[in-house]
Design an enzyme around this catalytic site. Structure first.
Site, PDB file in Angstrom:
ATOM      1  N   HIS A 108      79.866 106.687 -62.650  1.00 53.73           N
ATOM      2  CA  HIS A 108      80.387 105.367 -62.246  1.00 53.73           C
ATOM      3  C   HIS A 108      81.627 105.545 -61.370  1.00 53.73           C
ATOM      4  CE1 HIS A 108      78.625 103.832 -66.290  1.00 53.73           C
ATOM      5  NE2 HIS A 108      77.878 103.314 -65.339  1.00 53.73           N
ATOM      6  N   LYS A 131      73.670  92.206 -76.185  1.00 53.61           N
ATOM      7  CA  LYS A 131      73.730  93.653 -76.379  1.00 53.61           C
ATOM      8  C   LYS A 131      74.787  93.980 -77.422  1.00 53.61           C
ATOM      9  CE  LYS A 131      72.279  95.601 -71.934  1.00 53.61           C
ATOM     10  NZ  LYS A 131      72.693  96.481 -70.815  1.00 53.61           N
ATOM     11  N   ARG A 157      70.470 106.646 -59.311  1.00 52.86           N
ATOM     12  CA  ARG A 157      70.506 108.091 -59.536  1.00 52.86           C
ATOM     13  C   ARG A 157      69.192 108.749 -59.153  1.00 52.86           C
ATOM     14  NH1 ARG A 157      72.177 106.740 -65.518  1.00 52.86           N
ATOM     15  NH2 ARG A 157      70.583 105.249 -64.927  1.00 52.86           N
ATOM     16  N   SER A 160      75.604 106.412 -69.513  1.00 53.89           N
ATOM     17  CA  SER A 160      76.453 106.082 -70.666  1.00 53.89           C
ATOM     18  C   SER A 160      75.682 106.356 -71.958  1.00 53.89           C
ATOM     19  CB  SER A 160      76.850 104.605 -70.616  1.00 53.89           C
ATOM     20  OG  SER A 160      77.573 104.332 -69.446  1.00 53.89           O
TER      21      SER A 160
HETATM   22  O1  PNS Z   1      75.016  98.446 -66.462  1.00 58.33           O
HETATM   23  P1  PNS Z   1      73.846  97.514 -66.591  1.00 58.33           P
HETATM   24  O2  PNS Z   1      73.689  97.088 -68.037  1.00 58.33           O
HETATM   25  O3  PNS Z   1      72.587  98.096 -66.015  1.00 58.33           O
HETATM   26  O4  PNS Z   1      74.220  96.193 -65.728  1.00 58.33           O
HETATM   27  C1  PNS Z   1      73.329  95.108 -65.648  1.00 58.33           C
HETATM   28  C2  PNS Z   1      73.974  93.876 -64.973  1.00 58.33           C
HETATM   29  C3  PNS Z   1      75.272  93.530 -65.643  1.00 58.33           C
HETATM   30  C4  PNS Z   1      74.248  94.206 -63.522  1.00 58.33           C
HETATM   31  C5  PNS Z   1      72.940  92.712 -65.064  1.00 58.33           C
HETATM   32  O5  PNS Z   1      72.505  92.606 -66.371  1.00 58.33           O
HETATM   33  C6  PNS Z   1      73.510  91.382 -64.597  1.00 58.33           C
HETATM   34  O6  PNS Z   1      73.814  91.198 -63.440  1.00 58.33           O
HETATM   35  N1  PNS Z   1      73.648  90.406 -65.532  1.00 58.33           N
HETATM   36  C7  PNS Z   1      74.201  89.113 -65.247  1.00 58.33           C
HETATM   37  C8  PNS Z   1      73.169  87.999 -65.443  1.00 58.33           C
HETATM   38  C9  PNS Z   1      72.368  87.789 -64.182  1.00 58.33           C
HETATM   39  O7  PNS Z   1      72.878  87.475 -63.131  1.00 58.33           O
HETATM   40  N2  PNS Z   1      71.039  87.972 -64.314  1.00 58.33           N
HETATM   41  C10 PNS Z   1      70.125  87.858 -63.202  1.00 58.33           C
HETATM   42  C11 PNS Z   1      70.206  89.100 -62.316  1.00 58.33           C
HETATM   43  S1  PNS Z   1      68.654  89.625 -61.830  1.00 58.33           S
END
Ligand code: PNS
Length: 166
Positions: free
Chosen positions: A24, A48, A97, A135
């Site tokens: 990150h 989560k 990645r 992570s």
């Molecule tokens: O590190 P992660 O858990 O892969 O991140 C995921 C994240 C936070 C980028 C994604 O879950 C997100 O953007 N959530 C916010 C809700 C949202 O906008 N959902 C629609 C996006 S397709």
């Protein structure tokens, strides 16, 4: 590295960051050289169950990025594109990645584009030495007694040792 002109673009780097890894951090540093402002945005997600609380994740992110002048760390909830609009950010950054990341990331990027076509998702590759790092694996390796030295910032190693008694 020489900075290229970013045209004043603010980028958001969203994620769970449970916890931040050196992968990150590598992406964040690359963003610093491309964008005028980089907002690292931690999702507040009740669904989560993270190992670290939101406050702990934000603190570790701030400690690891404190030396990067154009980076700020915030939290968000709700739709990412709504948050990006509020922050006047035109770019969402996601790290990729391996090919295995691509399908999920493509789905999210296209859904976000459908929700707001004016916000672009930019995929960035961390250094190849971090291409296997996540992570989830950091937590698993630490829990099972392995070393995560060099894979996470020192603040995370300390926090893991406090959180997980092995
Ligand atoms: O590190 P992660 O858990 O892969 O991140 C995921 C994240 C936070 C980028 C994604 O879950 C997100 O953007 N959530 C916010 C809700 C949202 O906008 N959902 C629609 C996006 S397709």
């Amino acid at each position: 590295m020489r900075k290229v002109s970013s045209g004043g673009i603010t980028a958001i780097y969203p994620g769970s960051f449970d916890p931040i890894t050196n992968g990150h951090l590598d992406v964040i540093k690359r963003c610093c050289n491309l964008f005028e402002k980089v907002i690292v945005a931690v999702l507040l997600n009740a669904a989560k169950t993270p190992l670290f609380s939101t406050a702990e994740r934000v603190r570790m992110l701030r400690e690891a990025t404190g030396h990067l002048k154009n980076v700020s760390v915030e939290t968000f909830e709700g739709l990412l594109v709504d948050y990006a609009r509020r922050k006047r950010a035109r770019v969402i950054v996601r790290g990729i990645r391996a090919v295995s990341d691509y399908e999920y990331e493509l789905q999210m990027a296209l859904m976000n584009r459908r929700l707001d076509d004016s916000i672009e998702t930019v995929f960035m590759m961390p250094a190849e030495s971090y291409s296997y790092l996540s992570s989830r694996l950091v937590k698993e390796v630490f829990l099972l007694g392995g070393s995560v030295n060099g894979l996470v910032p020192p603040t995370v190693e300390t926090a893991l040792a406090k959180k997980i008694k092995r």
